[in-house]
Design a protein around this motif. Structure first.
Motif, PDB file in Angstrom:
ATOM      1  N   PHE A 185      26.505   8.780 -48.555  1.00 48.87           N
ATOM      2  CA  PHE A 185      27.215   8.622 -49.824  1.00 48.87           C
ATOM      3  C   PHE A 185      26.512   9.416 -50.925  1.00 48.87           C
ATOM      4  N   GLU A 186      25.190   9.328 -50.979  1.00 48.82           N
ATOM      5  CA  GLU A 186      24.453  10.094 -51.986  1.00 48.82           C
ATOM      6  C   GLU A 186      24.653  11.595 -51.788  1.00 48.82           C
ATOM      7  N   HIS A 187      24.661  12.038 -50.544  1.00 42.24           N
ATOM      8  CA  HIS A 187      24.882  13.455 -50.275  1.00 42.24           C
ATOM      9  C   HIS A 187      26.250  13.875 -50.814  1.00 42.24           C
ATOM     10  N   PHE A 188      27.250  13.040 -50.573  1.00 44.72           N
ATOM     11  CA  PHE A 188      28.605  13.284 -51.069  1.00 44.72           C
ATOM     12  C   PHE A 188      28.633  13.359 -52.602  1.00 44.72           C
ATOM     13  N   SER A 189      27.943  12.447 -53.267  1.00 42.26           N
ATOM     14  CA  SER A 189      28.018  12.377 -54.733  1.00 42.26           C
ATOM     15  C   SER A 189      27.071  13.339 -55.440  1.00 42.26           C
ATOM     16  N   SER A 190      26.158  13.959 -54.697  1.00 45.26           N
ATOM     17  CA  SER A 190      25.172  14.846 -55.339  1.00 45.26           C
ATOM     18  C   SER A 190      25.789  16.072 -55.995  1.00 45.26           C
ATOM     19  N   ALA A 191      26.944  16.499 -55.542  1.00 41.40           N
ATOM     20  CA  ALA A 191      27.596  17.647 -56.182  1.00 41.40           C
ATOM     21  C   ALA A 191      27.822  17.379 -57.666  1.00 41.40           C
ATOM     22  N   ALA A 192      28.164  16.139 -58.008  1.00 42.51           N
ATOM     23  CA  ALA A 192      28.373  15.788 -59.414  1.00 42.51           C
ATOM     24  C   ALA A 192      27.055  15.805 -60.182  1.00 42.51           C
ATOM     25  N   ASN A 193      25.971  15.322 -59.554  1.00 44.01           N
ATOM     26  CA  ASN A 193      24.655  15.363 -60.200  1.00 44.01           C
ATOM     27  C   ASN A 193      24.254  16.808 -60.494  1.00 44.01           C
ATOM     28  N   ILE A 194      24.484  17.671 -59.533  1.00 41.68           N
ATOM     29  CA  ILE A 194      24.104  19.078 -59.684  1.00 41.68           C
ATOM     30  C   ILE A 194      24.936  19.737 -60.781  1.00 41.68           C
ATOM     31  N   LYS A 195      26.213  19.452 -60.790  1.00 37.25           N
ATOM     32  CA  LYS A 195      27.090  20.008 -61.830  1.00 37.25           C
ATOM     33  C   LYS A 195      26.633  19.575 -63.228  1.00 37.25           C
ATOM     34  N   ALA A 196      26.098  18.358 -63.338  1.00 37.50           N
ATOM     35  CA  ALA A 196      25.628  17.848 -64.635  1.00 37.50           C
ATOM     36  C   ALA A 196      24.295  18.460 -65.058  1.00 37.50           C
ATOM     37  N   GLY A 197      23.567  19.054 -64.114  1.00 39.79           N
ATOM     38  CA  GLY A 197      22.311  19.708 -64.489  1.00 39.79           C
ATOM     39  C   GLY A 197      21.100  19.318 -63.671  1.00 39.79           C
ATOM     40  N   GLU A 198      21.271  18.513 -62.638  1.00 38.86           N
ATOM     41  CA  GLU A 198      20.150  18.139 -61.779  1.00 38.86           C
ATOM     42  C   GLU A 198      19.991  19.153 -60.652  1.00 38.86           C
ATOM     43  N   ASP A 199      18.765  19.298 -60.186  1.00 37.85           N
ATOM     44  CA  ASP A 199      18.468  20.030 -58.967  1.00 37.85           C
ATOM     45  C   ASP A 199      18.110  18.949 -57.951  1.00 37.85           C
ATOM     46  N   VAL A 200      18.724  18.955 -56.786  1.00 40.52           N
ATOM     47  CA  VAL A 200      18.543  17.894 -55.799  1.00 40.52           C
ATOM     48  C   VAL A 200      18.044  18.490 -54.491  1.00 40.52           C
ATOM     49  N   ARG A 201      17.023  17.846 -53.910  1.00 47.33           N
ATOM     50  CA  ARG A 201      16.499  18.267 -52.612  1.00 47.33           C
ATOM     51  C   ARG A 201      16.345  17.064 -51.693  1.00 47.33           C
ATOM     52  N   TRP A 202      16.313  17.370 -50.393  1.00 47.63           N
ATOM     53  CA  TRP A 202      16.314  16.366 -49.325  1.00 47.63           C
ATOM     54  C   TRP A 202      15.137  16.602 -48.382  1.00 47.63           C
ATOM     55  N   LEU A 203      14.412  15.532 -48.049  1.00 53.77           N
ATOM     56  CA  LEU A 203      13.303  15.651 -47.100  1.00 53.77           C
ATOM     57  C   LEU A 203      13.384  14.528 -46.065  1.00 53.77           C
ATOM     58  N   PRO A 204      13.690  14.875 -44.816  1.00 52.49           N
ATOM     59  CA  PRO A 204      13.668  13.862 -43.775  1.00 52.49           C
ATOM     60  C   PRO A 204      12.276  13.217 -43.689  1.00 52.49           C
ATOM     61  N   ARG A 205      12.264  11.905 -43.546  1.00 54.02           N
ATOM     62  CA  ARG A 205      11.027  11.129 -43.555  1.00 54.02           C
ATOM     63  C   ARG A 205      10.005  11.641 -42.543  1.00 54.02           C
ATOM     64  N   ARG A 206      10.440  12.104 -41.391  1.00 58.16           N
ATOM     65  CA  ARG A 206       9.503  12.603 -40.377  1.00 58.16           C
ATOM     66  C   ARG A 206       8.696  13.799 -40.872  1.00 58.16           C
ATOM     67  N   GLN A 207       9.189  14.487 -41.874  1.00 58.70           N
ATOM     68  CA  GLN A 207       8.478  15.637 -42.422  1.00 58.70           C
ATOM     69  C   GLN A 207       7.572  15.243 -43.589  1.00 58.70           C
ATOM     70  N   ALA A 208       7.438  13.944 -43.842  1.00 65.62           N
ATOM     71  CA  ALA A 208       6.657  13.465 -44.989  1.00 65.62           C
ATOM     72  C   ALA A 208       5.466  12.602 -44.582  1.00 65.62           C
ATOM     73  N   THR A 209       5.133  12.568 -43.307  1.00 64.27           N
ATOM     74  CA  THR A 209       4.093  11.668 -42.812  1.00 64.27           C
ATOM     75  C   THR A 209       2.757  11.877 -43.507  1.00 64.27           C
ATOM     76  N   ASP A 210       2.428  13.087 -43.858  1.00 63.92           N
ATOM     77  CA  ASP A 210       1.118  13.377 -44.450  1.00 63.92           C
ATOM     78  C   ASP A 210       1.107  13.333 -45.983  1.00 63.92           C
ATOM     79  N   ILE A 211       2.175  12.836 -46.590  1.00 63.73           N
ATOM     80  CA  ILE A 211       2.235  12.754 -48.056  1.00 63.73           C
ATOM     81  C   ILE A 211       1.893  11.328 -48.493  1.00 63.73           C
ATOM     82  N   ALA A 212       0.977  11.202 -49.437  1.00 68.61           N
ATOM     83  CA  ALA A 212       0.630   9.892 -50.002  1.00 68.61           C
ATOM     84  C   ALA A 212       1.682   9.525 -51.050  1.00 68.61           C
ATOM     85  N   PHE A 213       2.329   8.370 -50.846  1.00 74.01           N
ATOM     86  CA  PHE A 213       3.396   7.932 -51.729  1.00 74.01           C
ATOM     87  C   PHE A 213       3.005   6.675 -52.492  1.00 74.01           C
TER      88      PHE A 213
END
Length: 173
Positions: free
Chosen positions: A84-112
């Motif tokens: 749903f967020e992927h679907f609605s992100s086009a509106a966020n981008i049109k309003a002025g946001e830059d949106v990126r996606w990171l699958p959790r498996r690619q974030a194992t070494d990041i401290a959150f």
């Protein structure tokens, strides 16, 4: 510290607003999400007055030169809410946001940090506390200028941003 409204926070931002989302689901009570799941929502805004208001605030701040970056860390295969967020992100981008996606498996070494957050102008952190089912907790907004929290949040965001996939390039599984 008293927590201003999102409208006030965005109106006061001068340079930047970054947002890190790390949950696979949010606000199952959202009528727009329910309509999307039922196949009844074909327009990301879909007459949702709250979402349109958000987009107006973002657009106003972006027109003043505020840079908006939103990154999402999520599990694959994607949950319905992430779709749903992927679907609605086009509106966020049109309003002025830059949106990126990171699958959790690619974030194992990041401290959150333990919670989603916003950072405004690299000086003010808005921590978002959610209930187990994804609703914003009654006392769900916490504002801090604590340097340790600020450094942790900005470092986590930048690490995600560096390896995340731009919205236009991310294909749902």
């Amino acid at each position: 510290m008293a927590v201003p409204t999102f409208e006030e926070l965005l109106a006061s931002a001068q340079r930047s607003a970054i947002h890190l989302e790390m949950r696979d689901g949010y606000m199952p009570s959202d009528p727009a999400f329910a309509a999307w799941k039922e196949g009844k929502l074909t327009d990301p805004v879909g007459g949702d007055a709250d979402f349109q208001q958000w987009l107006d605030w973002v657009s106003a701040a972006a027109s003043r030169g505020v840079e908006f970056r939103r990154a999402r860390v999520f599990s694959v295969p994607e949950s319905d809410y992430i779709r749903f967020e992927h679907f609605s992100s086009a509106a966020n981008i049109k309003a002025g946001e830059d949106v990126r996606w990171l699958p959790r498996r690619q974030a194992t070494d990041i401290a959150f940090p333990g919670n989603d957050f916003w950072v405004f102008d690299n000086e003010l952190v808005l921590v978002l506390h959610f209930t187990g089912d994804g609703e914003l907790a009654p006392d769900g907004l916490e504002l801090t200028r604590d340097e340790h929290v600020l450094r942790l949040c900005t470092a986590a965001f930048e690490a995600v941003w560096e390896r995340a996939i731009p919205h236009a390039d991310y294909q749902l599984s």
